[in-house]
Scaffold this motif. Sequence first.
Motif, PDB file in Angstrom:
ATOM      1  N   TYR A   5     -25.651  35.077  16.069  1.00 58.45           N
ATOM      2  CA  TYR A   5     -26.339  35.558  17.258  1.00 58.45           C
ATOM      3  C   TYR A   5     -25.981  34.683  18.462  1.00 58.45           C
ATOM      4  CZ  TYR A   5     -29.384  38.012  13.935  1.00 58.45           C
ATOM      5  OH  TYR A   5     -29.860  38.810  12.935  1.00 58.45           O
ATOM      6  N   TRP A   6     -26.003  35.306  19.638  1.00 60.42           N
ATOM      7  CA  TRP A   6     -25.964  34.571  20.898  1.00 60.42           C
ATOM      8  C   TRP A   6     -27.341  34.657  21.536  1.00 60.42           C
ATOM      9  CZ3 TRP A   6     -22.134  31.484  22.546  1.00 60.42           C
ATOM     10  CH2 TRP A   6     -20.869  31.643  21.972  1.00 60.42           C
ATOM     11  N   ILE A   7     -27.797  33.556  22.085  1.00 62.77           N
ATOM     12  CA  ILE A   7     -29.075  33.527  22.794  1.00 62.77           C
ATOM     13  C   ILE A   7     -28.769  33.100  24.226  1.00 62.77           C
ATOM     14  CG2 ILE A   7     -31.433  32.631  22.835  1.00 62.77           C
ATOM     15  CD1 ILE A   7     -31.040  31.922  19.865  1.00 62.77           C
ATOM     16  N   HIS A   8     -28.963  34.000  25.173  1.00 61.94           N
ATOM     17  CA  HIS A   8     -28.581  33.774  26.568  1.00 61.94           C
ATOM     18  C   HIS A   8     -29.808  33.584  27.453  1.00 61.94           C
ATOM     19  CE1 HIS A   8     -24.577  35.262  25.466  1.00 61.94           C
ATOM     20  NE2 HIS A   8     -25.138  36.374  24.998  1.00 61.94           N
ATOM     21  N   ALA A   9     -29.687  32.695  28.416  1.00 60.90           N
ATOM     22  CA  ALA A   9     -30.717  32.533  29.440  1.00 60.90           C
ATOM     23  C   ALA A   9     -30.043  32.087  30.732  1.00 60.90           C
ATOM     24  CB  ALA A   9     -31.756  31.500  29.013  1.00 60.90           C
ATOM     25  N   LEU A  24     -26.979  25.803  15.107  1.00 60.46           N
ATOM     26  CA  LEU A  24     -27.209  26.266  16.471  1.00 60.46           C
ATOM     27  C   LEU A  24     -26.476  25.328  17.413  1.00 60.46           C
ATOM     28  CD1 LEU A  24     -28.778  28.144  18.497  1.00 60.46           C
ATOM     29  CD2 LEU A  24     -30.508  26.320  18.572  1.00 60.46           C
ATOM     30  N   ILE A  25     -25.431  25.832  18.081  1.00 57.09           N
ATOM     31  CA  ILE A  25     -24.729  25.026  19.083  1.00 57.09           C
ATOM     32  C   ILE A  25     -25.229  25.447  20.459  1.00 57.09           C
ATOM     33  CG2 ILE A  25     -22.517  24.385  20.104  1.00 57.09           C
ATOM     34  CD1 ILE A  25     -21.207  24.743  17.455  1.00 57.09           C
ATOM     35  N   LYS A  26     -25.755  24.468  21.190  1.00 56.14           N
ATOM     36  CA  LYS A  26     -26.349  24.738  22.498  1.00 56.14           C
ATOM     37  C   LYS A  26     -25.275  24.672  23.579  1.00 56.14           C
ATOM     38  CE  LYS A  26     -28.926  21.294  21.544  1.00 56.14           C
ATOM     39  NZ  LYS A  26     -29.923  20.200  21.451  1.00 56.14           N
ATOM     40  N   ALA A  61     -26.827  29.784  30.204  1.00 53.28           N
ATOM     41  CA  ALA A  61     -26.830  28.828  29.102  1.00 53.28           C
ATOM     42  C   ALA A  61     -26.865  29.646  27.822  1.00 53.28           C
ATOM     43  CB  ALA A  61     -28.039  27.912  29.188  1.00 53.28           C
ATOM     44  N   SER A  62     -25.736  29.715  27.134  1.00 48.21           N
ATOM     45  CA  SER A  62     -25.599  30.571  25.954  1.00 48.21           C
ATOM     46  C   SER A  62     -25.450  29.710  24.702  1.00 48.21           C
ATOM     47  CB  SER A  62     -24.382  31.488  26.097  1.00 48.21           C
ATOM     48  OG  SER A  62     -24.560  32.374  27.187  1.00 48.21           O
ATOM     49  N   ASP A  63     -26.375  29.895  23.764  1.00 57.28           N
ATOM     50  CA  ASP A  63     -26.370  29.152  22.512  1.00 57.28           C
ATOM     51  C   ASP A  63     -25.876  30.069  21.394  1.00 57.28           C
ATOM     52  OD1 ASP A  63     -27.632  27.293  24.122  1.00 57.28           O
ATOM     53  OD2 ASP A  63     -29.638  27.728  23.342  1.00 57.28           O
ATOM     54  N   PHE A  64     -25.143  29.490  20.446  1.00 60.56           N
ATOM     55  CA  PHE A  64     -24.599  30.271  19.336  1.00 60.56           C
ATOM     56  C   PHE A  64     -25.284  29.863  18.039  1.00 60.56           C
ATOM     57  CE2 PHE A  64     -21.416  30.875  15.905  1.00 60.56           C
ATOM     58  CZ  PHE A  64     -21.344  32.270  15.964  1.00 60.56           C
ATOM     59  N   SER A  71     -17.549  17.332  14.850  1.00 58.56           N
ATOM     60  CA  SER A  71     -16.441  18.122  14.303  1.00 58.56           C
ATOM     61  C   SER A  71     -15.061  17.545  14.595  1.00 58.56           C
ATOM     62  CB  SER A  71     -16.495  19.544  14.871  1.00 58.56           C
ATOM     63  OG  SER A  71     -16.232  19.534  16.265  1.00 58.56           O
ATOM     64  N   GLY A  72     -14.952  16.739  15.661  1.00 55.89           N
ATOM     65  CA  GLY A  72     -13.645  16.271  16.100  1.00 55.89           C
ATOM     66  C   GLY A  72     -12.851  17.347  16.818  1.00 55.89           C
ATOM     67  N   LEU A  73     -13.510  18.450  17.180  1.00 57.72           N
ATOM     68  CA  LEU A  73     -12.858  19.570  17.854  1.00 57.72           C
ATOM     69  C   LEU A  73     -13.426  19.734  19.255  1.00 57.72           C
ATOM     70  CD1 LEU A  73     -13.121  22.084  14.868  1.00 57.72           C
ATOM     71  CD2 LEU A  73     -11.086  20.778  15.533  1.00 57.72           C
ATOM     72  N   SER A  74     -12.637  20.293  20.165  1.00 56.58           N
ATOM     73  CA  SER A  74     -13.115  20.513  21.528  1.00 56.58           C
ATOM     74  C   SER A  74     -13.687  21.921  21.655  1.00 56.58           C
ATOM     75  CB  SER A  74     -11.985  20.310  22.541  1.00 56.58           C
ATOM     76  OG  SER A  74     -10.972  21.269  22.341  1.00 56.58           O
ATOM     77  N   ILE A  75     -14.616  22.070  22.605  1.00 59.84           N
ATOM     78  CA  ILE A  75     -15.252  23.365  22.846  1.00 59.84           C
ATOM     79  C   ILE A  75     -15.158  23.683  24.334  1.00 59.84           C
ATOM     80  CG2 ILE A  75     -17.411  24.674  22.796  1.00 59.84           C
ATOM     81  CD1 ILE A  75     -18.315  22.921  20.455  1.00 59.84           C
ATOM     82  N   THR A  76     -14.415  24.730  24.655  1.00 63.39           N
ATOM     83  CA  THR A  76     -14.319  25.179  26.044  1.00 63.39           C
ATOM     84  C   THR A  76     -14.593  26.668  26.199  1.00 63.39           C
ATOM     85  OG1 THR A  76     -11.925  25.545  25.832  1.00 63.39           O
ATOM     86  CG2 THR A  76     -12.644  23.378  26.648  1.00 63.39           C
ATOM     87  N   ASN A  77     -14.731  27.382  25.065  1.00 60.94           N
ATOM     88  CA  ASN A  77     -14.980  28.824  25.153  1.00 60.94           C
ATOM     89  C   ASN A  77     -15.800  29.295  23.958  1.00 60.94           C
ATOM     90  OD1 ASN A  77     -13.140  29.303  22.907  1.00 60.94           O
ATOM     91  ND2 ASN A  77     -11.457  29.039  24.369  1.00 60.94           N
ATOM     92  N   ASP A  78     -16.155  30.579  23.966  1.00 60.11           N
ATOM     93  CA  ASP A  78     -17.015  31.138  22.920  1.00 60.11           C
ATOM     94  C   ASP A  78     -16.386  31.038  21.539  1.00 60.11           C
ATOM     95  OD1 ASP A  78     -18.732  31.790  24.954  1.00 60.11           O
ATOM     96  OD2 ASP A  78     -18.448  33.963  24.819  1.00 60.11           O
ATOM     97  N   LEU A  79     -15.102  31.327  21.453  1.00 65.84           N
ATOM     98  CA  LEU A  79     -14.430  31.306  20.154  1.00 65.84           C
ATOM     99  C   LEU A  79     -14.457  29.910  19.538  1.00 65.84           C
ATOM    100  CD1 LEU A  79     -12.872  32.885  18.027  1.00 65.84           C
ATOM    101  CD2 LEU A  79     -10.753  32.378  19.288  1.00 65.84           C
ATOM    102  N   GLN A  80     -14.253  28.892  20.375  1.00 66.13           N
ATOM    103  CA  GLN A  80     -14.293  27.522  19.863  1.00 66.13           C
ATOM    104  C   GLN A  80     -15.695  27.129  19.414  1.00 66.13           C
ATOM    105  OE1 GLN A  80     -12.519  25.606  23.267  1.00 66.13           O
ATOM    106  NE2 GLN A  80     -10.504  25.491  22.299  1.00 66.13           N
ATOM    107  N   MET A  81     -16.727  27.603  20.109  1.00 62.74           N
ATOM    108  CA  MET A  81     -18.099  27.355  19.659  1.00 62.74           C
ATOM    109  C   MET A  81     -18.309  27.922  18.265  1.00 62.74           C
ATOM    110  SD  MET A  81     -20.612  27.896  22.986  1.00 62.74           S
ATOM    111  CE  MET A  81     -22.126  27.472  22.126  1.00 62.74           C
ATOM    112  N   GLN A  82     -17.793  29.123  18.039  1.00 61.66           N
ATOM    113  CA  GLN A  82     -17.945  29.769  16.742  1.00 61.66           C
ATOM    114  C   GLN A  82     -17.176  29.011  15.658  1.00 61.66           C
ATOM    115  OE1 GLN A  82     -17.567  34.225  17.028  1.00 61.66           O
ATOM    116  NE2 GLN A  82     -17.449  33.790  19.208  1.00 61.66           N
ATOM    117  N   LYS A  83     -15.977  28.536  15.978  1.00 65.55           N
ATOM    118  CA  LYS A  83     -15.178  27.774  15.020  1.00 65.55           C
ATOM    119  C   LYS A  83     -15.865  26.477  14.628  1.00 65.55           C
ATOM    120  CE  LYS A  83     -10.846  27.048  15.150  1.00 65.55           C
ATOM    121  NZ  LYS A  83      -9.471  26.651  15.603  1.00 65.55           N
TER     122      LYS A  83
END
Length: 276
Positions: free
Chosen positions: A200-204, A177-179, A188-191, A151-163
Amino acid sequence: MKKINQTPQVVTIAGSDSGGGAGMQADLKTFQARGVFGMNVVLALTAQNTLGVQQSMTVAPEFITAQFASLAADFHIRACKTGMLADEVRVHSVVENLQKVDFGPLVVDPVMIAKGGHSLLNDTAVASIKRDLLPLATLVTPNIPEAEVLSGLSITNDLQMQKVAAYLQSLGVKNVLIKGGHRDSERASDFLLLENEESYWIHAPKIKTKRTHGTGDTLSAAIVAELAKGASLVQATYLAKCFLQGAILNEIQVGHGHGPLNHWADLVTEVQLEQQ
């Protein structure tokens, strides 16, 4: 012939890990553990162990095509996945062949870096995956570093994972599915973002261990197995996470570096599925 083809059949299109922990070896072990018959199309060979990749070599496109044709002529393949694709030439060969055959839903695991740090995909191959392979895919399953590269984007939080998931979907892939295992957290939360805009969020619980070689291969292969057995994408992803959690939790002692998972493990029930 119909009776022969009643058994769910799947294929991994990937590289070989001579150490047995990742690549098509992890895929085939996962397929067997989840009750489907697994096959493979070999794209590359590696001299590899839990300490890293020492050497690698690619398979000629003509032989890749021959493998596709051989499988298509005999088997009823209900789902497939890609793993390590090596370079742009191999990506192009896979795309061409997938357009000729019907191997069911396609899960793309965009393998880029081995656990030991060895690069498994160059920039032109990444561009080809984005342009040519993702539009063919039912699901793409990047971890956070891979999603950032795509994507060329950084991910540090839930909102960025969704973006980033929404951006990847805009490239033509139906579901994303972003792990989240690389994030510094207790879970370990996957979106999961679906083509119908449900998410959906999948948490473990995160497990502290170095024995995580082949986690991405195992998760994507488990999703393929469940899809081939008729599960919905949400069910398949959830069950795959349950299997992966068990495979990490029930450690085996193999190798001196990033050890492999335990593909004999059973599903665990501590995984949570939460609709967004």
